[in-house]
Design an enzyme around this catalytic site. Structure first.
Site, short mmCIF file in Angstrom:
data_model
loop_
_atom_site.label_atom_id
_atom_site.label_comp_id
_atom_site.label_asym_id
_atom_site.label_seq_id
_atom_site.Cartn_x
_atom_site.Cartn_y
_atom_site.Cartn_z
N HIS A 1 6.66 74.92 3.20
CA HIS A 1 6.10 74.26 4.38
C HIS A 1 6.06 75.24 5.55
O HIS A 1 6.91 76.14 5.64
CB HIS A 1 6.98 73.05 4.74
N ASP B 1 4.46 63.62 7.66
CA ASP B 1 4.14 62.50 8.53
C ASP B 1 3.72 63.06 9.89
O ASP B 1 3.85 64.26 10.13
CB ASP B 1 5.30 61.50 8.65
N TYR C 1 3.49 64.21 13.83
CA TYR C 1 4.50 64.77 14.72
C TYR C 1 5.23 63.64 15.45
O TYR C 1 4.60 62.79 16.09
CB TYR C 1 3.84 65.66 15.78
N PHE D 1 -1.00 68.20 11.24
CA PHE D 1 -0.75 69.49 11.89
C PHE D 1 -1.57 69.73 13.15
O PHE D 1 -1.31 70.68 13.89
CB PHE D 1 -0.97 70.67 10.91
#
Length: 240
Positions: free
Chosen positions: A207, A83, A85, A96
């Protein structure tokens, strides 16, 4: 019609309507989730969150930026995040990506570290990944919005976005000939069944979060893997 990612809008439903009325949506708006009210219902749930006093990220005019910058008929790579930030001011609608003063978000720092090691190049100063998006890299989160705040990660995962982003991933898999899907972390890897691996490349790893990057993200070489595979399929590599 103005670009919906640069307009100032007050609600997520208004931003959705602006997106659907703009040329940026041309290759996306025939997806059933846009026509049957699924996206509109998710937007209504987000607007209700905002109405209840929660600060939501990204701002309305940016929540569909990934689709606006990467048309379906140009998608060549998908990078799937969880999701946006939740840190105030960080989210901009591209998974990102970050536009703002230092320091960069820690997940992005780790992405840049892996990029530098993989491609033998220096890490960029800017966190803005829109140049990737404009080359056909769909920077998609599984939820398109989140409450802002240090403890709010994942707060909008149950507001209806799962059906929306599943439909987007399935459409890319079904309609594009050769796509690299980068699935970073277990939530992203849970979407693997939506991808036709007979036609597409899946690069699955940990991740890039500081909590997990050392467990398989570092050393995974996703950028060179993607470009090598694209070139083998007769596609242009991405200028990472």
């Amino acid at each position: 019609m103005d670009d919906p990612t640069t307009m100032t809008l007050t609600t997520y439903r208004a931003a959705l309507d602006a997106f659907l009325a703009s040329p940026a949506s041309a290759s996306w708006h025939d997806l059933s989730v846009f026509r049957d009210g699924t996206v509109a219902r998710a937007c209504a749930a987000v607007d209700a969150e905002h109405g209840a006093g929660h600060v939501v990220a990204p701002v309305p005019e940016r929540f569909l930026a990934a689709l606006a910058l990467t048309p379906l008929d140009q998608a060549r790579v998908v990078i799937l995040g969880q999701d946006p930030y939740p840190t105030p001011g960080h989210a901009n609608g591209l998974a990102f990506s970050y536009v703002g003063p230092p320091p960069l978000p820690r997940s992005l720092v780790n992405i840049y570290k892996e990029r530098a090691e993989d491609l033998q190049c220096a890490a960029p100063v800017s966190g803005d990944l829109s140049a990737w998006a404009k080359q056909g890299v769909l920077l998609l989160n599984t939820a398109l919005t989140v409450r802002e705040g240090a403890t709010q990660a994942g707060s909008h995962l149950k507001l209806g976005w799962r059906a929306v982003t599943d439909a987007i991933l399935a459409a890319v898999s079904q309609q594009r000939p050769h796509v690299v899907f980068m699935l970073w972390g277990l939530p992203a890897q849970a979407k693997r069944a939506l991808i036709d691996e007979g036609r597409h490349l899946v690069i699955a790893s940990a991740h890039p979060s500081p909590l997990s990057a050392q467990r398989g993200f570092f050393g995974s070489r996703p950028f060179s893997q993607a470009n090598d595979w694209l070139k083998a399929k007769g596609e242009e590599p991405v200028a990472w």
